[in-house]
Scaffold this active site. Structure first.
Site, PDB file in Angstrom:
ATOM      1  N   ASP A 741       0.969  -1.220   0.063  1.00  0.00           N
ATOM      2  CA  ASP A 741      -0.069   0.005  -0.044  1.00  0.00           C
ATOM      3  C   ASP A 741       0.863   1.462  -0.145  1.00  0.00           C
ATOM      4  O   ASP A 741       2.262   1.166   0.314  1.00  0.00           O
ATOM      5  CB  ASP A 741      -0.894  -0.176   1.141  1.00  0.00           C
ATOM      6  CG  ASP A 741      -2.293   0.780   0.885  1.00  0.00           C
ATOM      7  OD1 ASP A 741      -1.996   1.670   0.060  1.00  0.00           O
ATOM      8  OD2 ASP A 741      -3.095   1.126   1.817  1.00  0.00           O
TER       9      ASP A 741
HETATM   10  C1  BGC Z   1      -5.072   3.255   0.164  1.00  0.00           C
HETATM   11  C2  BGC Z   1      -5.054   2.298  -0.895  1.00  0.00           C
HETATM   12  C3  BGC Z   1      -4.880   3.367  -2.393  1.00  0.00           C
HETATM   13  C4  BGC Z   1      -3.607   3.755  -2.302  1.00  0.00           C
HETATM   14  C5  BGC Z   1      -3.385   4.578  -3.598  1.00  0.00           C
HETATM   15  C6  BGC Z   1      -3.737   4.068   0.026  1.00  0.00           C
HETATM   16  O1  BGC Z   1      -3.883   5.264   0.999  1.00  0.00           O
HETATM   17  O2  BGC Z   1      -4.920   2.572   1.350  1.00  0.00           O
HETATM   18  O3  BGC Z   1      -6.266   1.789  -1.033  1.00  0.00           O
HETATM   19  O4  BGC Z   1      -5.100   2.309  -3.333  1.00  0.00           O
HETATM   20  O5  BGC Z   1      -3.670   4.668  -1.348  1.00  0.00           O
HETATM   21  O6  BGC Z   1      -4.061   5.977  -3.497  1.00  0.00           O
END
Ligand code: BGC
Length: 797
Positions: A741
């Site tokens: 993530d």
């Molecule tokens: C989130 C993800 C997301 C990623 C990219 C993170 O803060 O938890 O679900 O896909 O950011 O934006």
């Protein structure tokens, strides 16, 4: 077309001969259709459907303060959002009382101008003169209540739920209009209650619409003044129209709850300690999550307002099991469904199992299979087989009560319950196992190091043996990535160029079968491998970065985009995309086909915008309604979450792009998600939290998976070799890519060792180099990650 043409040239040309598919009429209609299929009719005394032309008064700021979906990376920038007032006026022009609509519209606009989020506005007082005018206009009131939540923060509870509860007056005020949710957002606020009371006093017929992203208070709907209640969820850009179609009978409700709705937020066993600590969450309720808790634990059944699987229709059905056959573990139930009412409609047939309470306690019910019928006309009958695998009724034995670290079927009687919700499902078949059976022998992984106790089926608790905590200095490299300055992706990195560098094997040669992957990889220097283990700068309309990007070897920089309610392209990019209903609504359709269609539509929009990986679906479990991101996730039940997630992946990947299943795993709370350790038994991990991911891997072969921010039993998920290499790749046979993530706090070199291939949105190359130089990681560790990235690139685009 050449491999990676769109990723390389960013042509932004229409995908179809008929023009752009992004935000096309077809996709908007699909969004509306999915919304009507997933809204759940909770109550109806015969008031609904309304005859077209029935005058109605729309009460409550939710009439105009419509929430299409939740916030954060799940938010979708679309071209318009149809609220409840607009939806009803479009379908039944002139039916509403315009001065009241104007009043709410102006109020909502004024609050929005001050920066207050949709769904976080205080309910304004309903002026008596307007109420009187509305009363003159209509006998029927439609009261709308809306709620919003988002990534990075959990819903306010209204009472302290642990020593580290982040919600105080100040934080509530930052999120919402001053003090609006001081009692939490589960129940009606005092101001909403006042509007509801006025509606009760003034109108003979009151219909309630709940525009919410998670479980809220529904106990008040039992008030006899409430004639009907429709749970609209956060239903995407056309939610107002979809609700209107159901209210006026243009569509017949067929959604069913994918979560239990109890009387109060404190009825969930995980509420009291939800914020016990910013550093950990104890999953003491163990496998008793959602209906597994409410249907099993003594005394909790009575606390349920609407059970799992429940939902009304404007017609009636007769559901019958006409025969059962069995071959070894495979059971087939012959089902007959007859529409016995006077309107066309769809019914959802649900099959639950009750396993014997043996040495291991068991949830009283557990969903094994389901099927939604096609549209049945009045009098029409459907007949079909519902298949179930007895092995799906097995329990994971983490203490050796029957057989340690194995999936076991305990001896005794198994009951099969077929019906239309977890409660209305009479027993249709039983079978008796004469002896215990080991379905699959595994080895212990990710056992808890610290979990004080866990719940048993009789409502008492037992203590759990725990393993030694992890030694943090085992890797010899001081932990500092999380504190290190974040290297930003280099905006000046050379763009991808197609010209072959003389004598080199290009990735396309491998993708097109002219060269061998190992020969390709052998050309890369250590630093090039390190470079490929990190995310890469944005190109085109992307804003969540990419991966790959080694022009000299023809490696494209492929772009990612967020989801899951639509392809998220942030302004200032001028592209607007279709906003689909939230994940929870999609689960309530109980219709994998429509979820697959949404996935395919989103996948096409992604591809049309020259992106390759859609950060969708999100399949974490609804452990507690306080989790601010539940709207993105499907259900409290891992089976339906897995079926819907697999359908979404199939749809997305049918468009030639990659799904990315997230957040692997146990990211069930948003506040402090980067520091929080989810502590749970191996049994709960296996039976509840890994199960949806496992089904998706088995049934739809996702090309990528995203690890989560949190730790599980002491290990950050991206650093957990047990999770990524032993379980995901070893046991489940997953062959795709694993990425982190965004900006997670795990150490890059530990990710490489664990089997997390790419650190997003950028790597820590200097730290990886240091780890390599000191012998903590080897070239072959880097190669393992890069090989998987290259294989992934060869499959997409
Ligand atoms: C989130 C993800 C997301 C990623 C990219 C993170 O803060 O938890 O679900 O896909 O950011 O934006």
């Amino acid at each position: 077309m050449n491999k990676w043409y769109r990723s390389v040239h960013l042509p932004h040309t229409p995908l179809s001969d008929k023009g752009y598919v992004t935000l096309s009429r077809e996709h908007i209609d699909l969004s509306c259709k999915a919304a009507t299929e997933g809204m759940v009719l909770l109550k109806n005394d015969g008031t609904l459907p309304l005859a077209k032309g029935t005058p109605v008064a729309l009460l409550g700021k939710g009439t105009c303060d419509y929430v299409r979906g939740g916030g954060g990376s799940g938010e979708v920038h679309t071209s318009y959002i149809r609220n409840i007032a607009e939806g009803i006026e479009l379908l039944a022009p002139g039916s509403t009382y315009a001065p009241l609509n104007d009043y709410y519209r102006d109020y909502v606009q004024s609050q929005r101008d001050k920066g207050v989020e949709f769904g976080m506005l205080a309910e304004p007082e309903l002026p008596d003169a307007l109420l009187e005018g509305a009363r003159q206009h209509a006998d029927v009131a439609i009261v709308s209540i809306s709620r919003f939540s988002g990534e990075g923060w959990d819903r306010p509870c209204g009472f302290p739920c642990g020593a580290d509860d982040p919600w105080d007056q100040q934080t509530v005020d930052q999120r919402a209009d001053k003090g609006v949710f001081m009692k939490g957002d589960f129940s009606l606020t005092d101001a909403e209650r006042a509007t509801v009371d006025k509606a009760f006093a003034a109108f003979g017929t009151v219909i309630v619409l709940l525009n919410v992203g998670g479980v809220v208070d529904t106990a008040w709907l039992s008030d006899p003044h409430v004639s009907a209640a429709l749970l609209t969820w956060q239903a995407g850009m056309e939610g107002g129209l979809a609700a209107a179609k159901l209210l006026f009978g243009d569509a017949n409700p067929s959604g069913k709850l994918a979560d239990t709705f109890p009387m109060h937020i404190s009825d969930f066993p995980s509420t009291a300690d939800f914020h016990q600590s910013r550093y950990y969450v104890n999953y003491t309720e163990d496998v008793y999550v959602g209906y597994r808790y409410f249907e099993t634990i003594p005394g909790m059944k009575e606390r349920v307002c609407y059970p799992f699987g429940f939902g009304l229709s404007y017609t009636t059905f007769n559901v019958k099991c006409t025969g059962v056959s069995q071959r070894e573990h495979d059971l087939t139930f012959r089902v007959q469904v007859t529409n016995t009412g006077s309107r066309a409609g769809r019914e959802v047939v649900q099959l639950y199992v009750s396993a014997p309470q043996g040495k291991l306690g068991k949830p009283a019910r557990h969903l094994l299979a389901f099927r939604k019928t096609a549209m049945l006309s009045p009098g029409e009958q459907a007949e079909f087989d519902l298949a179930a695998d007895l092995r799906d009724a097995a329990s994971y034995d983490d203490t050796g009560a029957v057989c340690r670290s194995a999936w076991v079927l305990e001896m005794g009687e198994y009951g099969f319950h077929l019906g239309t919700d977890v409660r209305s499902a009479p027993i249709v078949h039983t079978l008796v196992l004469a002896q215990d059976e080991t379905v699959q022998q595994l080895i212990s992984h990710l056992a808890p190091t610290s979990l004080p106790r866990r719940l048993k089926a009789d409502g008492s608790y037992e203590t759990l043996p725990c393993r030694e905590p992890r030694s943090l200095d085992a890797d010899n490299l001081p932990n500092k990535d999380s504190n290190a300055p974040r290297p930003e992706p280099d905006p000046n990195a050379p763009p991808f160029q197609e010209e072959p560098v003389y004598g080199r094997i290009l990735l396309r040669d491998v993708a097109e079968g002219r060269a061998d992957m190992e020969a390709f990889l052998a050309q890369l220097t250590d630093d090039e491998l390190i470079h490929l283990c990190g995310g890469q700068p944005n190109m085109g309309v992307a804003d969540t970065c990419g991966m790959g990007n080694l022009p000299a070897y023809g490696v494209p920089n492929i772009m990612t985009a967020d989801g899951p309610a639509g392809v998220r392209i942030n302004p200032p990019a001028p592209v607007r995309t279709t906003c689909f209903p939230c994940g929870t609504l999609l689960a309530c359709t109980w219709d994998p086909a429509i979820v697959e269609a949404v996935g395919a539509a989103g996948g096409e929009e992604l591809r049309e915008n020259d992106e390759v990986m859609w950060l969708t679906p999100a399949v974490n479990i609804h452990r507690n309604p306080l989790c601010g991101r539940n709207f993105e996730y499907y259900s409290e039940d891992p089976f339906i979450a897995g079926v819907m997630g697999a359908a979404m992946v199939r749809g997305i990947q049918s468009a030639g792009v990659s799904a990315c299943v997230k957040h692997f795993c146990c990211n069930d709370k948003e506040h402090f998600r980067n520091e929080s350790d989810s502590r749970l038994s191996e049994r709960a991990l296996r039976e509840i939290y890994l199960r949806a991911f496992q089904r998706i891997v088995r049934d739809s072969a996702p090309m990528s998976i995203m690890t989560s921010y949190n730790a599980v039993n002491g290990w950050r998920t991206a650093e957990s070799r047990e999770l990524l290499t032993d379980i995901l790749r070893g046991e489940w046979g997953y062959e795709g890519l694993v990425i982190t993530d965004w900006w997670g706090h795990s150490e890059h070199h530990l990710e490489v060792l664990a089997g997390n291939d790419v650190k997003m949105p950028t790597g820590f190359p200097a730290r990886l180099r240091e780890a390599l130089d000191r012998g903590i990681i080897t070239r072959s560790d880097l190669l393992a990650c890069v090989r998987r990235l290259m294989q992934f690139l060869c499959r997409v685009g």
